[in-house]
Scaffold this motif. Structure first.
Motif, PDB file in Angstrom:
ATOM      1  N   LYS A  28      76.556   2.491  37.334  1.00 14.49           N
ATOM      2  CA  LYS A  28      77.851   2.847  37.913  1.00 14.49           C
ATOM      3  C   LYS A  28      77.763   3.165  39.394  1.00 14.49           C
ATOM      4  CE  LYS A  28      79.897   4.636  33.630  1.00 14.49           C
ATOM      5  NZ  LYS A  28      80.478   5.823  32.941  1.00 14.49           N
ATOM      6  N   THR A  29      76.721   3.891  39.790  1.00  6.11           N
ATOM      7  CA  THR A  29      76.633   4.360  41.181  1.00  6.11           C
ATOM      8  C   THR A  29      75.627   3.593  42.024  1.00  6.11           C
ATOM      9  OG1 THR A  29      74.901   5.994  40.698  1.00  6.11           O
ATOM     10  CG2 THR A  29      77.186   6.670  40.345  1.00  6.11           C
ATOM     11  N   GLY A  30      74.696   2.927  41.366  1.00  2.00           N
ATOM     12  CA  GLY A  30      73.627   2.242  42.084  1.00  2.00           C
ATOM     13  C   GLY A  30      72.511   3.174  42.524  1.00  2.00           C
ATOM     14  N   LYS A  31      72.662   4.458  42.266  1.00  2.00           N
ATOM     15  CA  LYS A  31      71.663   5.440  42.676  1.00  2.00           C
ATOM     16  C   LYS A  31      70.400   5.295  41.837  1.00  2.00           C
ATOM     17  CE  LYS A  31      70.828  10.435  42.942  1.00  2.00           C
ATOM     18  NZ  LYS A  31      71.366  11.788  42.656  1.00  2.00           N
ATOM     19  N   VAL A  32      69.263   5.477  42.498  1.00  2.00           N
ATOM     20  CA  VAL A  32      67.980   5.440  41.798  1.00  2.00           C
ATOM     21  C   VAL A  32      67.376   6.839  41.838  1.00  2.00           C
ATOM     22  CG1 VAL A  32      65.672   4.444  41.688  1.00  2.00           C
ATOM     23  CG2 VAL A  32      67.607   3.031  42.438  1.00  2.00           C
ATOM     24  N   ILE A  33      67.123   7.398  40.680  1.00  2.00           N
ATOM     25  CA  ILE A  33      66.520   8.720  40.597  1.00  2.00           C
ATOM     26  C   ILE A  33      65.082   8.647  41.097  1.00  2.00           C
ATOM     27  CG2 ILE A  33      65.714   8.399  38.233  1.00  2.00           C
ATOM     28  CD1 ILE A  33      66.426  11.307  37.673  1.00  2.00           C
ATOM     29  N   SER A  34      64.587   9.712  41.694  1.00  2.00           N
ATOM     30  CA  SER A  34      63.207   9.724  42.178  1.00  2.00           C
ATOM     31  C   SER A  34      62.243   9.790  40.995  1.00  2.00           C
ATOM     32  CB  SER A  34      62.963  10.922  43.092  1.00  2.00           C
ATOM     33  OG  SER A  34      62.934  12.126  42.342  1.00  2.00           O
ATOM     34  N   HIS A  35      61.031   9.292  41.219  1.00  6.41           N
ATOM     35  CA  HIS A  35      60.013   9.370  40.178  1.00  6.41           C
ATOM     36  C   HIS A  35      59.771  10.820  39.769  1.00  6.41           C
ATOM     37  CE1 HIS A  35      58.152   5.258  41.489  1.00  6.41           C
ATOM     38  NE2 HIS A  35      59.246   5.121  40.775  1.00  6.41           N
ATOM     39  N   ALA A  36      59.719  11.705  40.744  1.00  9.65           N
ATOM     40  CA  ALA A  36      59.434  13.113  40.458  1.00  9.65           C
ATOM     41  C   ALA A  36      60.505  13.731  39.560  1.00  9.65           C
ATOM     42  CB  ALA A  36      59.317  13.901  41.756  1.00  9.65           C
ATOM     43  N   GLU A  37      61.776  13.445  39.878  1.00  9.77           N
ATOM     44  CA  GLU A  37      62.857  14.017  39.080  1.00  9.77           C
ATOM     45  C   GLU A  37      62.843  13.478  37.664  1.00  9.77           C
ATOM     46  OE1 GLU A  37      67.731  14.666  39.193  1.00  9.77           O
ATOM     47  OE2 GLU A  37      66.713  13.678  40.879  1.00  9.77           O
ATOM     48  N   ARG A  38      62.612  12.181  37.525  1.00  7.12           N
ATOM     49  CA  ARG A  38      62.612  11.590  36.171  1.00  7.12           C
ATOM     50  C   ARG A  38      61.446  12.134  35.348  1.00  7.12           C
ATOM     51  NH1 ARG A  38      64.591  11.203  31.942  1.00  7.12           N
ATOM     52  NH2 ARG A  38      64.195   9.449  30.552  1.00  7.12           N
ATOM     53  N   ILE A  39      60.305  12.332  35.959  1.00  6.03           N
ATOM     54  CA  ILE A  39      59.168  12.901  35.240  1.00  6.03           C
ATOM     55  C   ILE A  39      59.510  14.300  34.739  1.00  6.03           C
ATOM     56  CG2 ILE A  39      56.827  13.826  35.558  1.00  6.03           C
ATOM     57  CD1 ILE A  39      56.297  11.326  37.336  1.00  6.03           C
ATOM     58  N   ARG A  40      60.151  15.097  35.570  1.00  4.14           N
ATOM     59  CA  ARG A  40      60.542  16.447  35.147  1.00  4.14           C
ATOM     60  C   ARG A  40      61.570  16.384  34.017  1.00  4.14           C
ATOM     61  NH1 ARG A  40      60.306  17.313  40.850  1.00  4.14           N
ATOM     62  NH2 ARG A  40      62.589  17.123  41.018  1.00  4.14           N
ATOM     63  N   GLU A  41      62.478  15.418  34.090  1.00  2.15           N
ATOM     64  CA  GLU A  41      63.455  15.257  33.007  1.00  2.15           C
ATOM     65  C   GLU A  41      62.768  14.956  31.683  1.00  2.15           C
ATOM     66  OE1 GLU A  41      67.423  13.575  35.370  1.00  2.15           O
ATOM     67  OE2 GLU A  41      66.236  12.232  34.100  1.00  2.15           O
ATOM     68  N   VAL A  42      61.753  14.102  31.717  1.00  2.00           N
ATOM     69  CA  VAL A  42      61.078  13.724  30.473  1.00  2.00           C
ATOM     70  C   VAL A  42      60.362  14.921  29.857  1.00  2.00           C
ATOM     71  CG1 VAL A  42      59.204  12.317  29.498  1.00  2.00           C
ATOM     72  CG2 VAL A  42      60.906  11.268  30.998  1.00  2.00           C
ATOM     73  N   VAL A  43      59.798  15.794  30.682  1.00  2.00           N
ATOM     74  CA  VAL A  43      59.207  17.008  30.127  1.00  2.00           C
ATOM     75  C   VAL A  43      60.274  17.802  29.376  1.00  2.00           C
ATOM     76  CG1 VAL A  43      58.098  19.207  30.662  1.00  2.00           C
ATOM     77  CG2 VAL A  43      57.375  17.133  31.864  1.00  2.00           C
ATOM     78  N   GLU A  44      61.470  17.913  29.943  1.00  2.00           N
ATOM     79  CA  GLU A  44      62.565  18.606  29.261  1.00  2.00           C
ATOM     80  C   GLU A  44      62.942  17.897  27.961  1.00  2.00           C
ATOM     81  OE1 GLU A  44      65.838  18.967  31.940  1.00  2.00           O
ATOM     82  OE2 GLU A  44      64.726  20.166  33.405  1.00  2.00           O
ATOM     83  N   GLU A  45      62.908  16.571  27.968  1.00  7.28           N
ATOM     84  CA  GLU A  45      63.243  15.813  26.764  1.00  7.28           C
ATOM     85  C   GLU A  45      62.212  16.043  25.658  1.00  7.28           C
ATOM     86  OE1 GLU A  45      63.691  11.830  28.298  1.00  7.28           O
ATOM     87  OE2 GLU A  45      65.390  12.428  29.555  1.00  7.28           O
ATOM     88  N   ILE A  46      60.946  16.154  26.038  1.00  4.57           N
ATOM     89  CA  ILE A  46      59.901  16.428  25.046  1.00  4.57           C
ATOM     90  C   ILE A  46      60.088  17.819  24.449  1.00  4.57           C
ATOM     91  CG2 ILE A  46      57.423  16.661  24.652  1.00  4.57           C
ATOM     92  CD1 ILE A  46      56.981  14.676  26.960  1.00  4.57           C
ATOM     93  N   VAL A  47      60.383  18.785  25.301  1.00  8.63           N
ATOM     94  CA  VAL A  47      60.611  20.155  24.821  1.00  8.63           C
ATOM     95  C   VAL A  47      61.777  20.183  23.834  1.00  8.63           C
ATOM     96  CG1 VAL A  47      61.308  22.483  25.509  1.00  8.63           C
ATOM     97  CG2 VAL A  47      59.593  21.243  26.856  1.00  8.63           C
TER      98      VAL A  47
END
Length: 348
Positions: free
Chosen positions: A16-35
């Motif tokens: 929708k926005t064309g924005k690309v999340i940073s690698h660092a932010e996505r990695i932190r998100e995945v830790v939250e998803e695992i928790v």
């Protein structure tokens, strides 16, 4: 019946926005998803290894270690470790460390990898693609069997009675063989008596039933108790409150991601028709409301024989809150339906 999540830690543009999340932010998100996956009672979370811009995780063990100290029960696996272009000694050491942090919840999912960027990156020849995997798997298994290792091969310096540390909490540390569905790789897992993971991401899952039988025959022929071996599947999907909502949110980013990969590999265009066909009962896409996804997993268990199912979400980048919602629904609502039904079916 074990249920879990896999991710490739994608960083593709938002549709929708064309924005690309940073690698660092996505990695932190995945830790939250695992928790969250741990909190809602899922059994396993797998993180893929890639070496390209649109996937953020090149070191699954590091990401899993970050989650290990924040979780209590969930098993933590690579999905996969590209063993062909890595050093089995380091792979073992890294996952033995995750095993220590998690107190015995680490797993290695070993595969050749469906992408090839790691081969030139680490100086390996693609002409050795198959030989590299066989040789390095042999070394990995020797390391997990014995503290002191003597080994020689063609693609790595020899080891002469050296100790490999740390040793894991689990003995042996679980090693799964990941397969895209080739008879050769399936039979190898059976010969070795190792658990098998099938990437069922296209066509009909029913096509994999003969491969599961091949796996079990190979295991029995080589003296293994096939009834004790685990067969897992990894398939794309998304759970929402309604099927319409699931389709609306999941199709656009999935189409974009699949068409990017498709252009690289010469596949045809990924269309809405392709997507809708894969959502049918006998298709390989697990997208819909709670009941729809649960029914498809039960169908897979009964007709293919998998004893672990891993939902790969997302395929293309999606809002973190949508991914978290899907994980919560999968753990709190889909998983109980599947587990109850499988238990009833087993007891009949």
């Amino acid at each position: 019946m074990e249920l879990g999540i896999t991710t490739f830690v994608e960083t593709t543009p938002d549709v929708k926005t064309g924005k690309v999340i940073s690698h660092a932010e996505r990695i932190r998100e995945v830790v939250e998803e695992i928790v969250l996956a741990d909190e809602v009672g899922l059994d396993v979370f797998g993180v893929g290894e890639h070496h390209r811009e649109d996937y953020a995780c090149s070191a699954p063990a590091v990401l899993l270690a970050a989650a290990a100290s924040q979780t209590k029960n969930i098993r933590l696996s690579s999905a996969v470790s590209v063993l062909s272009s890595d050093d089995p000694v380091r792979v073992f050491q890294e996952f033995a460390t995750v095993d220590a942090i998690s107190n015995g919840r680490a797993e290695i999912m070993a595969g050749r990898g469906s992408f090839i960027e790691s081969f030139p990156l680490f100086g390996y020849d693609l002409n050795d693609y198959h030989e590299l995997f066989e040789e390095k798997l042999d070394l990995l298994l020797k390391i997990r069997e014995s503290e002191k290792v003597t080994w020689s091969g063609k693609h790595r310096p020899s080891i002469n009675n050296r100790g490999i540390y740390p040793r894991p909490v689990q003995d042996p540390l679980p090693v799964w063989i990941a397969s895209g569905g080739t008879p050769e790789s399936v039979a190898r897992a059976g010969v070795l008596g190792l658990p098998l993971v099938l990437a069922i991401i296209g066509g009909s899952p029913l096509q994999f039933a003969p491969l599961v039988e091949l796996y079990k025959r190979a295991a029995r022929k080589n003296g293994h108790d096939a009834s004790k071996l685990t067969v897992a599947s990894h398939s794309h999907g998304f759970v929402a409150k309604s099927t319409d909502e699931a389709v609306e949110k999941f199709f656009p980013p999935t189409q974009r991601a699949m068409n990017i990969i498709g252009r690289e590999r010469g596949w045809g265009e990924y269309t809405k028709t392709t997507f809708d066909h894969a959502r049918s009962l006998e298709g390989a896409l697990y997208v819909g409301d709670v009941q729809t996804v649960a029914e498809k997993i039960i169908f897979l268990r009964k007709n293919v024989g998998v004893t672990r199912f891993m939902l790969h979400v997302p395929v293309g980048s999606m809002p973190h809150e949508d991914v978290m919602s899907a994980i919560e629904l999968f753990g709190k609502e889909v998983a109980p339906i599947v587990r109850d039904e499988v238990e009833k079916w087993k007891n009949q």
